[in-house]
Design a protein around this motif. Structure first.
Motif, PDB file in Angstrom:
ATOM      1  N   ALA A 417      -9.563  -1.225  -6.178  1.00 24.52           N
ATOM      2  CA  ALA A 417      -9.682  -2.228  -5.115  1.00 24.52           C
ATOM      3  C   ALA A 417      -9.290  -3.608  -5.615  1.00 24.52           C
ATOM      4  O   ALA A 417      -8.588  -4.362  -4.927  1.00 24.52           O
ATOM      5  N   SER A 418      -9.734  -3.962  -6.818  1.00 27.80           N
ATOM      6  CA  SER A 418      -9.408  -5.284  -7.367  1.00 27.80           C
ATOM      7  C   SER A 418      -7.915  -5.413  -7.628  1.00 27.80           C
ATOM      8  O   SER A 418      -7.299  -6.439  -7.314  1.00 27.80           O
ATOM      9  N   ALA A 419      -7.323  -4.360  -8.204  1.00 25.62           N
ATOM     10  CA  ALA A 419      -5.885  -4.409  -8.479  1.00 25.62           C
ATOM     11  C   ALA A 419      -5.079  -4.482  -7.194  1.00 25.62           C
ATOM     12  O   ALA A 419      -4.116  -5.260  -7.078  1.00 25.62           O
ATOM     13  N   ILE A 420      -5.455  -3.682  -6.190  1.00 22.46           N
ATOM     14  CA  ILE A 420      -4.754  -3.718  -4.905  1.00 22.46           C
ATOM     15  C   ILE A 420      -4.869  -5.094  -4.269  1.00 22.46           C
ATOM     16  O   ILE A 420      -3.892  -5.629  -3.722  1.00 22.46           O
ATOM     17  N   ALA A 421      -6.064  -5.684  -4.346  1.00 24.96           N
ATOM     18  CA  ALA A 421      -6.268  -7.002  -3.747  1.00 24.96           C
ATOM     19  C   ALA A 421      -5.413  -8.066  -4.434  1.00 24.96           C
ATOM     20  O   ALA A 421      -4.748  -8.877  -3.779  1.00 24.96           O
ATOM     21  N   VAL A 422      -5.432  -8.072  -5.763  1.00 26.87           N
ATOM     22  CA  VAL A 422      -4.645  -9.059  -6.509  1.00 26.87           C
ATOM     23  C   VAL A 422      -3.154  -8.844  -6.271  1.00 26.87           C
ATOM     24  O   VAL A 422      -2.397  -9.802  -6.036  1.00 26.87           O
ATOM     25  N   MET A 423      -2.730  -7.585  -6.325  1.00 28.92           N
ATOM     26  CA  MET A 423      -1.314  -7.303  -6.070  1.00 28.92           C
ATOM     27  C   MET A 423      -0.920  -7.698  -4.645  1.00 28.92           C
ATOM     28  O   MET A 423       0.194  -8.174  -4.402  1.00 28.92           O
ATOM     29  N   GLY A 424      -1.837  -7.492  -3.706  1.00 26.96           N
ATOM     30  CA  GLY A 424      -1.559  -7.906  -2.331  1.00 26.96           C
ATOM     31  C   GLY A 424      -1.365  -9.393  -2.207  1.00 26.96           C
ATOM     32  O   GLY A 424      -0.473  -9.866  -1.481  1.00 26.96           O
ATOM     33  N   LEU A 425      -2.207 -10.162  -2.904  1.00 22.92           N
ATOM     34  CA  LEU A 425      -2.054 -11.625  -2.889  1.00 22.92           C
ATOM     35  C   LEU A 425      -0.720 -12.042  -3.495  1.00 22.92           C
ATOM     36  O   LEU A 425      -0.015 -12.905  -2.958  1.00 22.92           O
ATOM     37  N   VAL A 426      -0.363 -11.424  -4.631  1.00 24.41           N
ATOM     38  CA  VAL A 426       0.907 -11.741  -5.283  1.00 24.41           C
ATOM     39  C   VAL A 426       2.075 -11.353  -4.393  1.00 24.41           C
ATOM     40  O   VAL A 426       3.040 -12.109  -4.232  1.00 24.41           O
ATOM     41  N   PHE A 427       1.987 -10.186  -3.796  1.00 24.03           N
ATOM     42  CA  PHE A 427       3.056  -9.698  -2.928  1.00 24.03           C
ATOM     43  C   PHE A 427       3.264 -10.624  -1.737  1.00 24.03           C
ATOM     44  O   PHE A 427       4.394 -10.987  -1.395  1.00 24.03           O
ATOM     45  N   THR A 428       2.149 -11.020  -1.115  1.00 28.90           N
ATOM     46  CA  THR A 428       2.244 -11.923   0.035  1.00 28.90           C
ATOM     47  C   THR A 428       2.760 -13.293  -0.385  1.00 28.90           C
ATOM     48  O   THR A 428       3.600 -13.896   0.297  1.00 28.90           O
ATOM     49  N   GLY A 429       2.265 -13.792  -1.516  1.00 28.41           N
ATOM     50  CA  GLY A 429       2.688 -15.113  -1.974  1.00 28.41           C
ATOM     51  C   GLY A 429       4.156 -15.180  -2.336  1.00 28.41           C
ATOM     52  O   GLY A 429       4.796 -16.221  -2.174  1.00 28.41           O
TER      53      GLY A 429
END
Length: 465
Positions: A417-429
């Motif tokens: 969950a933490s990795a998906i969340a961080v990757m999601g933020l990076v992906f969106t940014g």
């Protein structure tokens, strides 16, 4: 998982010295069928939903919640794991398993009928409660039904239960989305789950699985920590909505996760303490590496290569088959390979797969490259995942099987969950820059390498037979 052994106050799970029975023998066959069916269904929904989610967010105009639809399920699964783990330490796992399956089905139905992305995410949160509890209950079922000699074979069968879903799950999900509607992916899994559970429930209810050493540890503090962990994971996932306050929200959420998760794990887990703590930590790190990156494989194939849902689903098939093959190898020669070799080989395969995916996204190589490369990730996880579960039970006693099984799954869920969340933020940014896909795969490669730290500190329990 173990035919009720005698209570042992300390030390590893007792070893069955002599047995000619296998997991498919008359004594165990119905429990094996039921447990493998539950894993099969969990695999089916995981692979299917990963395939169709790009179309779900497009249909419901919920691109901003793409990562949350995955990380939210994992976050709430922590609550289910803690609740069911504590429940199983006090009683037989049958009622907890039944409750977990009911929540799983309700969540799938709500997601399948959702009119908006927000409602779908709510269904996914409920689904997480169910699948988290189901996982822990099944681990305890194995510990109390099968002799320890058969644990490795059972977990190899669990991993092999991904074979059929890997062959038909992504392809079928894509075909259903292309020719019917993505909603039937959720609704179909719900119906299948209910039907399978009805077939096996009576068999489980007829088995004596109570523990002779019920835990008396208070449940409320651990449940409170589980809720805080879930809140922290959701906070990271939704930090992008905070605008200029995104970084403080992420920092606060990460601190909350680290503080709240400590009581849910064995002591010194976050410090990679030798033995069980490192086993638990490694599970979370490799889960973050694989599952954080894997949701972007079909996304990349659809967005950059124009794949349909059907063909994008097939992009995950090679990895799932390789996972089952790796699990079979671990089940047969894992003891001879040893924990350190399995760690080095598994993390090398996972790191290589992430780097191949990064290179493919960066230079838009042939899609065949990323599909073949991601199979290496599956092979590495197949080697490592069942081994970590066997080690966890080998380090456990009947009094803490529920806690340790829950801790293993909690680490898995929190890491992913933490990795998906961080990757999601990076992906969106980084959206629109062309660097978003390479960035998430680079993060996965770093996590895979970091897994060597706890992986080389796992020690040797009495898992060898």
């Amino acid at each position: 998982m173990s035919a009720p052994h005698e209570p042992v106050p300390t030390g590893p799970v007792p070893v069955a010295r002599h047995t000619r029975e296998g997991i498919w023998s008359a004594r165990y066959v119905w429990v094996t069928v039921g447990a493998v069916a539950m894993i099969f269904l969990a695999a089916m929904q995981s692979l299917a939903i990963t395939t169709v989610m790009p179309f779900v967010v497009a249909d419901l105009q919920g691109e901003a919640l793409f990562a949350v639809a995955f990380s939210g399920t994992l976050a709430t699964s922590v609550i289910g794991m803690v609740a069911v783990g504590a429940w199983c330490d006090r009683s037989a796992p049958t009622v907890p398993l039944t409750s977990a399956v009911a929540l799983f089905v309700v969540g799938l139905l709500l997601a399948g009928l959702a009119p908006t992305m927000e409602v779908l995410v709510a269904g996914r949160l409920i689904q997480g409660l169910g699948v988290g509890g189901e996982t822990v209950a099944l681990y305890v079922v194995v510990a109390r039904v099968y002799p320890s000699l058969l644990h490795g074979r059972v977990f190899a069968a669990f991993s092999a239960a991904w074979v059929v879903p890997s062959l038909i799950g992504p392809f079928l999900a894509g075909a259903v989305s292309d020719f019917l509607h993505w909603r039937w992916v959720f609704l179909g899994v719900a119906v299948l789950t209910a039907g399978a559970f009805v077939m096996v429930a009576l068999r489980l209810w007829g088995l004596p699985m109570h523990t002779d050493e019920p835990s008396r540890a208070p449940i409320a503090p651990r449940l409170a920590c589980a809720f805080l962990v879930a809140a922290g994971a959701l906070g990271v996932s939704l930090a992008g909505e905070a605008g200029p306050f995104a970084l403080p929200v992420v920092a606060a959420s990460v601190v909350l996760i680290l503080v709240a998760v400590r009581p849910l794990l064995p002591r010194r887990t976050l410090l990679a303490g030798r033995g069980l703590p490192s086993v638990i930590l490694m599970r979370g790190v490799i889960a973050g590496a694989l599952f954080g990156a894997e949701i972007y494989i079909p996304y990349l194939l659809i967005a950059e290569y124009g794949f349909t849902a059907t063909w994008a689903g097939l992009g995950l098939t090679a990895a799932a088959i390789a996972w089952a093959a790796g699990a079979e190898v671990q089940g047969r020669v894992g003891d001879r390979l040893g924990n350190q070799r399995i760690t080095v080989i598994g993390t090398a395969l996972l790191t290589t797969a992430a780097l191949v995916a990064m290179a493919t996204a960066l230079w838009l190589l042939s899609p065949a490259v990323i599909i073949a490369g991601w199979a290496l990730a599956g092979a590495g996880m197949g080697l490592m995942y069942p081994r970590l579960t066997v080690l966890t039970l080998a380090y456990s006693t009947p009094a803490n099987q529920g806690f340790n099984s829950a801790a293993l799954s909690i680490s898995d869920a929190v890491g992913a969950a933490s990795a998906i969340a961080v990757m999601g933020l990076v992906f969106t940014g980084l959206g629109g820059t062309g660097a978003e896909y390479p960035a998430v795969f680079a993060i996965a490669a770093v996590l895979a390498l970091l897994a060597l730290v706890p992986g080389l500190r796992m020690g040797r329990a009495h898992e060898q037979r």
